[in-house]
Design a protein around this motif. Structure first.
Motif, PDB file in Angstrom:
ATOM      1  N   ALA A 251     -10.298  11.190 -52.386  1.00 42.39           N
ATOM      2  CA  ALA A 251      -9.767   9.687 -52.831  1.00 42.39           C
ATOM      3  C   ALA A 251     -10.883   9.091 -53.100  1.00 42.39           C
ATOM      4  N   GLU A 252     -10.592   8.122 -54.089  1.00 38.52           N
ATOM      5  CA  GLU A 252     -11.359   7.158 -54.699  1.00 38.52           C
ATOM      6  C   GLU A 252     -10.789   5.537 -54.364  1.00 38.52           C
ATOM      7  N   VAL A 253     -11.544   4.936 -53.645  1.00 43.04           N
ATOM      8  CA  VAL A 253     -11.008   3.678 -52.916  1.00 43.04           C
ATOM      9  C   VAL A 253     -11.906   2.692 -53.416  1.00 43.04           C
ATOM     10  N   PRO A 254     -11.387   1.540 -54.002  1.00 41.51           N
ATOM     11  CA  PRO A 254     -12.371   0.363 -54.315  1.00 41.51           C
ATOM     12  C   PRO A 254     -12.743  -0.386 -52.974  1.00 41.51           C
ATOM     13  N   LEU A 255     -13.993  -0.794 -52.981  1.00 36.27           N
ATOM     14  CA  LEU A 255     -14.445  -1.556 -51.936  1.00 36.27           C
ATOM     15  C   LEU A 255     -14.314  -2.931 -52.068  1.00 36.27           C
ATOM     16  N   THR A 256     -13.313  -3.181 -52.241  1.00 34.88           N
ATOM     17  CA  THR A 256     -12.933  -5.054 -52.660  1.00 34.88           C
ATOM     18  C   THR A 256     -12.900  -5.726 -51.494  1.00 34.88           C
ATOM     19  N   ILE A 257     -14.099  -5.740 -50.433  1.00 31.88           N
ATOM     20  CA  ILE A 257     -14.195  -6.581 -49.349  1.00 31.88           C
ATOM     21  C   ILE A 257     -14.928  -7.609 -49.315  1.00 31.88           C
ATOM     22  N   GLY A 258     -15.842  -7.937 -50.656  1.00 29.54           N
ATOM     23  CA  GLY A 258     -16.542  -8.854 -50.949  1.00 29.54           C
ATOM     24  C   GLY A 258     -17.851  -8.407 -51.765  1.00 29.54           C
ATOM     25  N   PRO A 259     -18.663  -9.374 -52.139  1.00 30.81           N
ATOM     26  CA  PRO A 259     -19.953  -8.912 -52.943  1.00 30.81           C
ATOM     27  C   PRO A 259     -21.083  -8.613 -52.128  1.00 30.81           C
ATOM     28  N   GLY A 260     -22.102  -8.283 -52.500  1.00 30.98           N
ATOM     29  CA  GLY A 260     -23.150  -7.648 -51.873  1.00 30.98           C
ATOM     30  C   GLY A 260     -23.131  -6.311 -51.349  1.00 30.98           C
ATOM     31  N   ARG A 261     -24.361  -6.029 -50.768  1.00 28.77           N
ATOM     32  CA  ARG A 261     -24.274  -4.561 -50.206  1.00 28.77           C
ATOM     33  C   ARG A 261     -23.849  -4.249 -48.948  1.00 28.77           C
ATOM     34  N   TRP A 262     -23.234  -3.190 -48.617  1.00 29.94           N
ATOM     35  CA  TRP A 262     -22.598  -2.825 -47.655  1.00 29.94           C
ATOM     36  C   TRP A 262     -23.035  -1.591 -47.065  1.00 29.94           C
ATOM     37  N   LEU A 263     -23.156  -1.408 -45.682  1.00 27.83           N
ATOM     38  CA  LEU A 263     -23.269  -0.147 -45.064  1.00 27.83           C
ATOM     39  C   LEU A 263     -21.919   0.443 -44.686  1.00 27.83           C
ATOM     40  N   VAL A 264     -21.487   1.564 -45.392  1.00 27.64           N
ATOM     41  CA  VAL A 264     -20.366   2.164 -45.112  1.00 27.64           C
ATOM     42  C   VAL A 264     -20.383   3.430 -44.317  1.00 27.64           C
ATOM     43  N   GLU A 265     -19.595   3.471 -42.959  1.00 25.95           N
ATOM     44  CA  GLU A 265     -19.466   4.509 -42.316  1.00 25.95           C
ATOM     45  C   GLU A 265     -18.029   5.178 -42.297  1.00 25.95           C
ATOM     46  N   THR A 266     -18.120   6.457 -42.606  1.00 26.29           N
ATOM     47  CA  THR A 266     -16.630   7.100 -42.763  1.00 26.29           C
ATOM     48  C   THR A 266     -16.440   8.095 -41.860  1.00 26.29           C
ATOM     49  N   ILE A 267     -15.289   8.454 -41.367  1.00 25.27           N
ATOM     50  CA  ILE A 267     -14.886   9.779 -40.719  1.00 25.27           C
ATOM     51  C   ILE A 267     -13.887  10.221 -41.476  1.00 25.27           C
ATOM     52  N   ARG A 268     -14.520  11.741 -41.623  1.00 25.45           N
ATOM     53  CA  ARG A 268     -13.274  12.541 -42.262  1.00 25.45           C
ATOM     54  C   ARG A 268     -13.197  13.924 -41.713  1.00 25.45           C
ATOM     55  N   ASP A 269     -12.195  14.760 -42.315  1.00 23.10           N
ATOM     56  CA  ASP A 269     -11.964  15.963 -41.471  1.00 23.10           C
ATOM     57  C   ASP A 269     -13.034  16.949 -42.348  1.00 23.10           C
ATOM     58  N   GLY A 270     -13.828  17.895 -41.425  1.00 21.25           N
ATOM     59  CA  GLY A 270     -14.631  18.697 -42.150  1.00 21.25           C
ATOM     60  C   GLY A 270     -14.236  19.920 -41.706  1.00 21.25           C
ATOM     61  N   SER A 271     -14.669  21.232 -42.038  1.00 15.53           N
ATOM     62  CA  SER A 271     -14.531  22.657 -41.850  1.00 15.53           C
ATOM     63  C   SER A 271     -14.054  22.893 -40.517  1.00 15.53           C
ATOM     64  N   GLU A 272     -15.208  22.179 -39.641  1.00 14.16           N
ATOM     65  CA  GLU A 272     -15.221  22.518 -38.172  1.00 14.16           C
ATOM     66  C   GLU A 272     -15.109  21.366 -37.246  1.00 14.16           C
ATOM     67  N   GLY A 273     -14.184  20.301 -37.903  1.00 23.25           N
ATOM     68  CA  GLY A 273     -14.023  19.149 -37.011  1.00 23.25           C
ATOM     69  C   GLY A 273     -14.248  17.960 -37.880  1.00 23.25           C
ATOM     70  N   LEU A 274     -14.248  16.879 -37.074  1.00 23.27           N
ATOM     71  CA  LEU A 274     -14.735  15.569 -37.862  1.00 23.27           C
ATOM     72  C   LEU A 274     -15.947  15.488 -38.124  1.00 23.27           C
ATOM     73  N   VAL A 275     -16.425  14.682 -39.410  1.00 17.63           N
ATOM     74  CA  VAL A 275     -17.555  14.401 -39.743  1.00 17.63           C
ATOM     75  C   VAL A 275     -17.694  12.923 -40.193  1.00 17.63           C
ATOM     76  N   GLN A 276     -18.944  12.584 -39.986  1.00 17.28           N
ATOM     77  CA  GLN A 276     -19.189  11.034 -40.359  1.00 17.28           C
ATOM     78  C   GLN A 276     -20.407  11.070 -41.412  1.00 17.28           C
ATOM     79  N   ASP A 277     -19.956  10.050 -42.446  1.00 16.41           N
ATOM     80  CA  ASP A 277     -20.736   9.844 -43.369  1.00 16.41           C
ATOM     81  C   ASP A 277     -21.289   8.550 -43.505  1.00 16.41           C
ATOM     82  N   ARG A 278     -22.556   8.520 -44.036  1.00 16.62           N
ATOM     83  CA  ARG A 278     -23.023   6.969 -44.371  1.00 16.62           C
ATOM     84  C   ARG A 278     -23.622   6.733 -45.681  1.00 16.62           C
ATOM     85  N   GLN A 279     -23.310   5.392 -46.130  1.00 18.67           N
ATOM     86  CA  GLN A 279     -23.766   5.110 -47.443  1.00 18.67           C
ATOM     87  C   GLN A 279     -24.033   3.757 -47.899  1.00 18.67           C
TER      88      GLN A 279
END
Length: 650
Positions: free
Chosen positions: A588-616
């Motif tokens: 999925a490609e989702v535009p981060l249209t929540i305002g200018p500047g730099r954001w720390l984004v933490e997402t939870i997705r499905d992994g092969s062995e359960g839920l996985v958290q990513d940070r960017q």
């Protein structure tokens, strides 16, 4: 001297006249913006009268909906159409109402017109955003029949919608029906839910003409070349009857059908608003138009109304848990541990009430609920209790239950099984709304109508079911991705997400289930999982700990009904993200249209062995890439980044 004065006097006079004319012109632009359109439309070849109504924002006029009301000179019938940027939203559609005393749908003649600006500001307790601003133009057109029966057609237009209602004087008799209908282009895409008395039908996609013959919920979404339009209703009370849409396959016409064959009236009548929430998909999704149309709050002091997340025990433990004080205390302990503000005691405890002698003044002492409420209060948890509508049906029953629950310290009631939008049941809603407000009880309606503006007028209504929710075993991923654009557009929706233990009974993945807690708005967000299911998914559990139930803003980041829905909701300085998808796995490609500047984004997705958290760390406007499994989704939270920040969680 005299001649000099006479020579000089015209200049200030001309200035004064010019100023006066400018002021009058400005006033006319505000209070009667459509007068010029009437003559222009009439000269364009339309027989009879034509009136045009659009929103007050002239700078955005090209993007806002415009209503045109036409009176046919031959038949005396009225029709209403809606365009946006000169493109079709609603084709000319019949307008009219029939009463015992008069048929107000034909042989009409125009009497007069009145315009005004509706400008309001109010603060909600729940919903897509708390601070609301209302800016609409209102036009009132008065008509009469040959027998001098009269009525007004009131039209409102704003940046995100058009609505109309009928206003009738006293003496018109009972209402026998409306001739109101909505004509859509036959090839318009349509997302419709088959009508059910509990409003729990699934939404399916058709075209306006190919939808099967039948009755559909009045919350119907269409896509035309003018954008998206959600049909809806607002300000429905016991003075009238609930509406549904009647359709015959092969046409694009959807007629208003009332729940009652006869609507009893006494005195003057203002019918509910027939609303069309209109714009691009983002505008429709974040609209509060149906709330904006509704009357102002009738609760003078709303300080006791507090939205929040809820540990719901029905899918977690069933009726057996509801019959056990020990089990309920354990759920309270878990809610307290997680800092979730409420626990909901569902059916089970209440069935024991069948054995109570409510004529005994001490009957309340037979319940263990007061002990549970005290136990929960000591741990900072409020109690919500389930109760059947049949036991609040009469004034005497309400006089027994509502003061008692308030005295026990119960924070809210979940009232179930109304299963009707007929006038007598709507009059019951009027009574229970007054009663719960008087006794400081928040409300969750199940087996119910849908919001229709009720949450503005009665802000103690935190949520309503009126949806095929988590309990259903027949839901589809497409249905889940349609709800943010249909049912949830018009008010809080008690879907009860978070049923992680229902693997195989729900159509989505674990990450999508987490995402539903953001994608679906509810003033009481009830989590349907078991404590064990949360503890075996600590990433989901910890995310739920962060979720608020009241939002400062809402934005659609990406979406297409039946395929994907990604919403961002802001609480304070954090944005929460919820995405749900139908179909094959993808990135999925989702535009981060929540305002200018730099954001720390933490997402939870499905992994092969359960839920996985990513940070960017991303900049506003960048694209978030998230791997989504089939019928999956994701959840996330974003906060302003600064050096050293490692998490948005608190």
């Amino acid at each position: 001297m005299t001649s000099q004065l006479r020579k000089r006097s015209p200049r200030p006079l001309r200035s004064a006249v010019a100023a006066l004319c400018a002021g009058l012109a400005a006033t006319l632009c505000i209070t009667a913006p459509a007068w010029a359109d009437q003559d222009a439309d009439r000269n364009a070849g339309h027989p009879g009268h034509v009136w045009s109504v659009s929103g007050p924002d002239r700078a955005a006029a090209a993007h806002e909906p415009r209503a045109r009301v036409s009176l046919d000179a031959t038949t005396g019938t009225l029709s209403l159409s809606v365009t946006r940027a000169d493109r079709t939203v609603i084709e000319p559609s019949p307008v009219g109402i029939v009463t015992e005393q008069a048929d107000l749908s034909k042989d009409l003649r125009f009497l007069h017109r009145k315009d005004r600006l509706v400008k309001e500001r109010y603060r909600a307790k729940s919903g897509k955003r708390l601070d609301r601003r209302v800016l609409m133009n209102e036009t009132r057109l008065s008509f009469a029949t040959p027998t001098e029966a009269r009525f007004d057609l009131v039209i409102r237009a704003s940046a995100d919608g058009v609505a109309y209602r009928y206003v009738l004087p006293a003496g018109h008799g009972d209402v026998l029906g409306e001739t109101s209908a909505f004509n859509l282009p036959p090839d318009a895409s349509a997302w419709l839910g088959t009508y059910r008395v509990d409003n729990e039908g699934q939404f399916n996609q058709y075209t306006a003409a190919t939808a099967p013959t039948g009755e559909y919920s009045d919350q119907a979404l269409f896509a035309t070349d003018g954008g998206y339009t959600l049909l809806a209703e607002s300000d429905l009370t016991g003075a009238y009857s609930g509406a549904r849409l009647a359709h015959t396959q092969g046409t694009g016409t959807y007629r208003i059908k009332l729940a009652d064959d006869r609507v009893h009236t006494d005195g003057t009548l203002a019918t509910p608003w027939r609303a069309m929430v209109t714009g691009d998909l983002a505008t429709v999704t974040r609209s509060t138009f149906t709330d904006d149309l509704a009357p102002a709050s009738k609760v003078a002091d709303a300080s006791w109304i507090r939205p929040g997340t809820v540990l719901w025990t029905w899918l977690a433990g069933g009726r057996e848990a509801g019959q056990s004080l020990t089990a309920q205390k354990a759920y309270v302990d878990y809610a307290a541990q997680r800092h979730w503000p409420y626990e909901a005691v569902d059916a089970g405890w209440y069935f024991k009430a069948d054995e109570w002698d409510t004529t005994d003044p001490n009957w309340q002492t037979d319940s263990w609920l007061p002990e549970l409420v005290d136990y929960a209060h000591a741990k900072g948890v409020g109690i919500i209790v389930w109760i059947h509508q049949r036991d609040l049906d009469t004034p005497e029953e309400r006089a027994q239950w509502l003061p008692t629950l308030e005295r026990w310290g119960v924070k809210g009631v979940k009232i179930d099984f109304m299963n009707s939008e007929a006038q007598p049941m709507l009059q019951w809603y009027d009574a229970i709304l007054r009663g719960t407000a008087a006794h400081h009880l928040m409300v969750d309606f199940h087996g119910s109508t849908i919001p229709k503006g009720i949450q503005r007028t009665w802000p103690q209504v935190m949520t309503l079911e009126g949806v095929g929710g988590e309990e259903k075993r027949t839901n589809t991923a497409a249905h889940l991705t349609t709800l943010p654009f249909t049912r949830n557009v018009i008010g809080s929706m008690d879907f009860t997400p978070g049923g992680f233990q229902r693997v195989g009974q729900r159509p989505n993945s674990d990450a999508a289930e987490v995402g539903l807690t953001v994608a679906y708005e509810s003033g009481l967000q009830m989590f349907a999982g078991t404590p064990e299911s949360y503890d075996t998914r600590p990433l989901a559990r910890d995310f739920l700990d962060q979720i608020p139930a009241a939002w400062d803003d809402t934005r659609l980041l990406a979406g297409q009904p039946g395929q994907e829905a990604v919403l961002a909701r802001r609480s304070g300085d954090r944005w929460f993200l919820g995405g749900v998808y139908a179909g094959a796995a993808r990135t999925a490609e989702v535009p981060l249209t929540i305002g200018p500047g730099r954001w720390l984004v933490e997402t939870i997705r499905d992994g092969s062995e359960g839920l996985v958290q990513d940070r960017q760390v991303l900049r506003g406007g960048d694209t978030i890439g998230v791997d989504v499994v089939a019928n999956g989704g994701f959840a996330g939270v974003a906060c302003r980044w600064h050096p050293g920040l490692t998490t948005c969680y608190r």
